[in-house]
Design a protein around this motif. Structure first.
Motif, PDB file in Angstrom:
ATOM      1  N   PRO A  33       0.826  -1.253  -0.061  1.00 53.17           N
ATOM      2  CA  PRO A  33      -0.043  -0.016   0.024  1.00 53.17           C
ATOM      3  C   PRO A  33       1.037   1.207  -0.130  1.00 53.17           C
ATOM      4  O   PRO A  33       2.038   1.328   0.431  1.00 53.17           O
ATOM      5  N   ASN A  34       0.220   2.356  -0.307  1.00 57.93           N
ATOM      6  CA  ASN A  34       0.759   3.832  -0.403  1.00 57.93           C
ATOM      7  C   ASN A  34       1.857   3.922  -1.255  1.00 57.93           C
ATOM      8  O   ASN A  34       3.104   4.787  -0.871  1.00 57.93           O
ATOM      9  N   VAL A  35       2.536   2.893  -2.371  1.00 58.96           N
ATOM     10  CA  VAL A  35       3.287   3.410  -3.297  1.00 58.96           C
ATOM     11  C   VAL A  35       2.817   3.625  -4.493  1.00 58.96           C
ATOM     12  O   VAL A  35       1.653   3.589  -4.707  1.00 58.96           O
ATOM     13  N   TYR A  36       3.740   4.329  -5.256  1.00 62.96           N
ATOM     14  CA  TYR A  36       3.210   5.003  -6.705  1.00 62.96           C
ATOM     15  C   TYR A  36       4.487   4.779  -7.642  1.00 62.96           C
ATOM     16  O   TYR A  36       5.391   4.873  -7.217  1.00 62.96           O
ATOM     17  N   THR A  52       7.676   3.591  -5.231  1.00 66.97           N
ATOM     18  CA  THR A  52       8.042   4.153  -4.029  1.00 66.97           C
ATOM     19  C   THR A  52       6.964   4.717  -3.222  1.00 66.97           C
ATOM     20  O   THR A  52       6.069   5.337  -3.873  1.00 66.97           O
ATOM     21  N   ASP A  53       7.113   4.969  -1.875  1.00 72.02           N
ATOM     22  CA  ASP A  53       6.253   5.716  -1.168  1.00 72.02           C
ATOM     23  C   ASP A  53       7.235   6.977  -0.523  1.00 72.02           C
ATOM     24  O   ASP A  53       6.634   7.842   0.345  1.00 72.02           O
ATOM     25  N   ASN A  54       8.263   7.105  -1.048  1.00 73.33           N
ATOM     26  CA  ASN A  54       9.059   8.488  -1.129  1.00 73.33           C
ATOM     27  C   ASN A  54       9.193   9.160  -1.903  1.00 73.33           C
ATOM     28  O   ASN A  54       9.683   9.124  -3.197  1.00 73.33           O
TER      29      ASN A  54
END
Length: 178
Positions: A33-36, A52-54
């Motif tokens: 979850p929460n990666v793009y 990444t989520d960063n």
């Protein structure tokens, strides 16, 4: 977190699709979850997609000023003569301006890849070739437009690496944390 994903052919680099009928998206591959996606890979292209989520890491990976090299294995239609390869190496004129020079190598053999569904249509009377093309820009459909500009339309395009991250033996639809 940084994820290396082998994006299959005809999958969107996003998690939703509002078109009708809907197309396959990243949502169907069990990604964390929460990666793009850090950058894009065309719907009809395959291979390495970094997620990444960063946000700052995504920026470093994709901002053109960082000139991260991206290497593609490109199956082209036609004879990849030395003058066509040199034109790609020098940079070609596209409708949105000239490209930066690219590293281009004619591959003796096709890379060891998975079968594509649907497969590239084989035509006995039309030659093809495989190239390794490395660019540092990231314009829309850039490699396809570059090869077309020198008379070598792209049949299949697979991103093999992005910066220090390589696809390796990752199979289509699979991912790993890097």
């Amino acid at each position: 977190m940084l994820i290396a994903f082998n994006k299959p052919f005809n999958v969107l680099c996003q998690f939703t699709d509002r078109s009708q009928p809907p197309r396959a998206t990243l949502a169907g591959f069990g990604l964390p979850p929460n990666v793009y996606a850090a950058g894009r890979l065309d719907y009809d292209s395959e291979g390495l997609l970094l997620l990444t989520d960063n946000g700052s890491l995504a920026h470093r990976l994709t901002d053109p000023k960082h000139k991260q090299p991206k290497t593609y294995w490109v199956q082209v239609e036609g004879v990849a003569s030395e003058d066509k390869l040199q034109a790609l190496r020098d940079g070609v004129q596209l409708n949105d301006g000239p490209t930066l020079p690219a590293r281009v190598q004619l591959l003796e053999d096709a890379p060891a890849l998975w079968e594509r569904d649907p497969p590239v249509r084989f035509r006995k009377t039309v030659p093809d070739a495989w190239l390794a093309v490395t660019i540092t820009e990231g314009r829309n459909r850039q490699v396809r437009r570059m090869t077309a500009a020198v008379g070598l339309p792209t049949l299949r395009l697979v991103r093999a690496s992005m910066g220090p991250h390589a696809l390796g033996d990752l199979q289509p639809g699979r991912w790993r944390e890097v």
